[in-house]
Design a protein around this motif. Structure first.
Motif, PDB file in Angstrom:
ATOM      1  N   PHE A 140       2.102  52.021  37.385  1.00 23.67           N
ATOM      2  CA  PHE A 140       1.583  52.662  36.071  1.00 23.67           C
ATOM      3  C   PHE A 140       1.833  53.724  34.963  1.00 23.67           C
ATOM      4  O   PHE A 140       2.278  54.880  35.507  1.00 23.67           O
ATOM      5  CB  PHE A 140       0.034  52.620  36.959  1.00 23.67           C
ATOM      6  N   PRO A 141       1.342  53.947  34.557  1.00 21.15           N
ATOM      7  CA  PRO A 141       1.814  55.320  33.346  1.00 21.15           C
ATOM      8  C   PRO A 141       0.825  56.676  34.721  1.00 21.15           C
ATOM      9  O   PRO A 141      -0.065  56.860  34.618  1.00 21.15           O
ATOM     10  CB  PRO A 141       0.493  55.257  32.772  1.00 21.15           C
ATOM     11  N   THR A 150      -4.218  48.953  36.601  1.00 21.86           N
ATOM     12  CA  THR A 150      -3.682  48.002  36.104  1.00 21.86           C
ATOM     13  C   THR A 150      -1.882  48.584  35.941  1.00 21.86           C
ATOM     14  O   THR A 150      -1.552  49.361  36.125  1.00 21.86           O
ATOM     15  CB  THR A 150      -3.641  47.945  34.652  1.00 21.86           C
ATOM     16  N   LEU A 151      -1.440  47.044  37.326  1.00 20.93           N
ATOM     17  CA  LEU A 151      -0.049  47.256  37.090  1.00 20.93           C
ATOM     18  C   LEU A 151       0.916  46.619  36.291  1.00 20.93           C
ATOM     19  O   LEU A 151       0.678  45.401  35.765  1.00 20.93           O
ATOM     20  CB  LEU A 151       0.067  47.130  38.448  1.00 20.93           C
ATOM     21  N   ASN A 152       1.935  47.416  36.198  1.00 23.39           N
ATOM     22  CA  ASN A 152       2.786  46.920  35.189  1.00 23.39           C
ATOM     23  C   ASN A 152       4.027  46.262  36.449  1.00 23.39           C
ATOM     24  O   ASN A 152       4.886  46.795  36.460  1.00 23.39           O
ATOM     25  CB  ASN A 152       4.429  47.670  34.383  1.00 23.39           C
ATOM     26  N   VAL A 158      -1.092  43.698  34.893  1.00 22.09           N
ATOM     27  CA  VAL A 158      -2.011  43.009  35.422  1.00 22.09           C
ATOM     28  C   VAL A 158      -3.630  43.774  35.338  1.00 22.09           C
ATOM     29  O   VAL A 158      -3.040  44.738  36.582  1.00 22.09           O
ATOM     30  CB  VAL A 158      -1.751  42.377  36.456  1.00 22.09           C
ATOM     31  N   ALA A 159      -4.136  43.239  35.340  1.00 20.20           N
ATOM     32  CA  ALA A 159      -5.500  43.734  35.321  1.00 20.20           C
ATOM     33  C   ALA A 159      -6.276  44.059  37.148  1.00 20.20           C
ATOM     34  O   ALA A 159      -6.251  42.406  37.075  1.00 20.20           O
ATOM     35  CB  ALA A 159      -6.302  44.224  34.096  1.00 20.20           C
ATOM     36  N   TYR A 160      -6.251  44.628  37.937  1.00 23.01           N
ATOM     37  CA  TYR A 160      -6.822  44.629  38.983  1.00 23.01           C
ATOM     38  C   TYR A 160      -8.844  44.810  38.898  1.00 23.01           C
ATOM     39  O   TYR A 160      -8.769  46.165  38.276  1.00 23.01           O
ATOM     40  CB  TYR A 160      -6.861  44.947  39.622  1.00 23.01           C
ATOM     41  N   LYS A 161      -9.375  44.154  38.423  1.00 24.99           N
ATOM     42  CA  LYS A 161     -11.156  44.934  39.544  1.00 24.99           C
ATOM     43  C   LYS A 161     -11.400  44.454  40.777  1.00 24.99           C
ATOM     44  O   LYS A 161     -10.611  44.690  41.961  1.00 24.99           O
ATOM     45  CB  LYS A 161     -11.907  43.859  38.317  1.00 24.99           C
TER      46      LYS A 161
END
Length: 482
Positions: A140-141, A150-152, A158-161
């Motif tokens: 992540f940045p 959100t992971l690259n 891919v966003a996680y909630k």
């Protein structure tokens, strides 16, 4: 005192293999975890870290592990390149990667390893894009977030909630990658946690575990408030930091109680401890717990009130020391506590040695495995330190330092103030600055000369300025986002 650079050696081919078996390696890195905030050290009596404790009892705890620069990006770059900050030139959290660096996992890949990176990269101004040396990538940045990240993942974001907690997510993904690995190839896992960086946010299951708990404030906590620091001959810049971003009276520009903040820090650390437990349980289930080399380390230390300071950057013990736990029953028996001084620049050479790969000449560090196996004692008689002044955090000056088993010396650059010398044997809290002691002037001269000798021998006599863009005060991102 003569500085003999143990780091300098004949030119070698990094792909020159040794006769060693290619060992599986797991490297777990945390952020801002100081060396003594683990249950088994007894520093914080109410802090429970059963998995770190077990790692130490079954392996080794290096009580004298240091970073070359106590700051996220420079330290992480030193771990990956095996070089000092003035060599890799990622001297602060904004300085960009120069584009010519080689990371030690690249050598592992060439040697046939499958390599996975999970977590915080944070090397200068780099974002979350996949980096050389890793066959699998999840990041992540910058500093990232604790919840709903959100992971690259290999180039796809891919966003996680649903209150997904970053420490748990990274651990689960790392173990999933290990489950799906090619069992015919050795592996290197780099699990790089966001925790325990401020602003501290524990997993929901841990929130409130230590509510109301307090730490014993350090002996130097009140010195800058009472003015006694003048009698102790501390630098003025240390006293000036008390009411600042890194001072106990205005921590992170808030008026929070230090005990409450420590509680948040320790509760956040519990997720990391559980992560270690999950990794070790996976190794046991796979029958790899005896042969796999597991290394746990912090990227820099953290002050909790010493000299009236919090956070890192300075060269006091709690800022520059990091936890270093190592376990591999195939190599050495557990429960050892080496006193040898090791540094973050030793990680790359250590891993490469266990992979059967000769380290390249640009890495000044050495493997610490021979110390653990009893093959030989450490040849390092001192560690050197550097920190370069930052625009966003101008309270801490540029510092070059040297530490031996006996003394610590700090030289400050670009500031009109006194330097520091401490007798660590008789003054482990670094309370009494001996810089003006008539009986210590020869020591001051020798250590100052040794620092310049080190810098000259490692091409460090020029401060590596980098092209960065700064916005007007108040317009740039909150420093916790870096």
């Amino acid at each position: 005192m003569v500085f003999a650079p143990m780091q300098l050696q004949a030119k070698t081919d990094p792909m020159l293999k040794t006769k060693k078996k290619r060992r599986n390696v797991i490297f777990i890195l945390t952020d801002d975890h100081r060396y003594d905030y683990m249950g088994f050290t007894g520093k914080v009596p109410w802090l429970e870290t059963p998995n770190m404790d077990k790692l130490a009892s079954e392996g080794a705890y290096f009580s004298n592990a240091f970073v070359t620069t106590s700051l996220c990006s420079p330290s992480r770059a030193s771990i990956l390149t095996g070089q000092f900050s003035h060599n890799h030139t990622i001297v602060d959290n904004q300085a960009p990667d120069p584009g010519n660096l080689t990371y030690f996992p690249q050598y592992l890949q060439k040697a046939g390893y499958q390599t996975g990176f999970f977590g915080k990269w944070h090397m200068g101004d780099h974002g979350d894009e996949p980096q050389p040396g890793f066959s699998h990538w999840e990041s992540f940045p910058g500093q990232g977030v604790y919840y709903n990240p959100t992971l690259n993942i290999n180039g796809e974001r891919v966003a996680y909630k649903d209150s997904t907690y970053i420490t748990d997510l990274l651990t689960d993904h790392a173990l999933e990658w290990l489950d799906n690995r090619d069992k015919k190839k050795p592996f290197f896992l780099y699990l790089s946690h966001k925790a325990v960086h401020a602003a501290f946010k524990p997993a929901r299951r841990h929130k409130g575990r230590y509510k109301g708990k307090q730490i014993a404030l350090p002996s130097t906590y009140d010195q800058t408030k009472t003015g006694k620091y003048r009698d102790l001959k501390w630098p003025q810049w240390v006293a000036d930091q008390r009411v600042s971003w890194h001072g106990v009276d205005y921590m992170y520009h808030e008026n929070r109680d230090i005990h409450e903040m420590v509680v948040d820090y320790c509760e956040t650390l519990l997720g990391v401890d559980e992560s270690i437990g999950s990794v070790m349980e996976w190794l046991k289930q796979e029958g790899l717990d005896e042969s796999t080399l597991v290394i746990y380390m912090g990227d820099n230390g953290f002050s909790w009130g010493e000299h009236g300071l919090i956070d890192k950057r300075h060269f006091y013990e709690e800022s520059v020391k990091v936890p270093l736990l190592v376990r591999c029953p195939d190599i050495f028996e557990g429960g050892v506590k080496p006193k040898a001084m090791v540094q973050n620049i030793d990680i790359g050479p250590t891993v490469l040695a266990e992979a059967g790969v000769q380290k390249p000449e640009h890495m000044p560090g050495v493997s610490f495995i021979p110390i653990l196996s009893g093959e030989k004692e450490s040849s390092r008689k001192e560690v050197f330190y550097e920190y370069f002044w930052e625009y966003d955090f101008p309270m801490t000056p540029t510092v070059f330092g040297m530490r031996t088993d006996k003394y610590k010396y700090m030289k400050f650059q670009g500031i009109w103030d006194r330097n520091e010398l401490y007798d660590l044997e008789n003054d482990p809290d670094e309370m009494y600055n001996l810089i003006a002691d008539p009986d210590k002037q020869e020591i001051v001269k020798e250590m100052s000369t040794a620092i310049y000798d080190w810098l000259e021998a490692t091409d460090g006599m020029q401060i590596p300025l980098k092209r960065t863009i700064k916005y007007r005060y108040g317009d740039y991102k909150h420093p916790n986002e870096y």
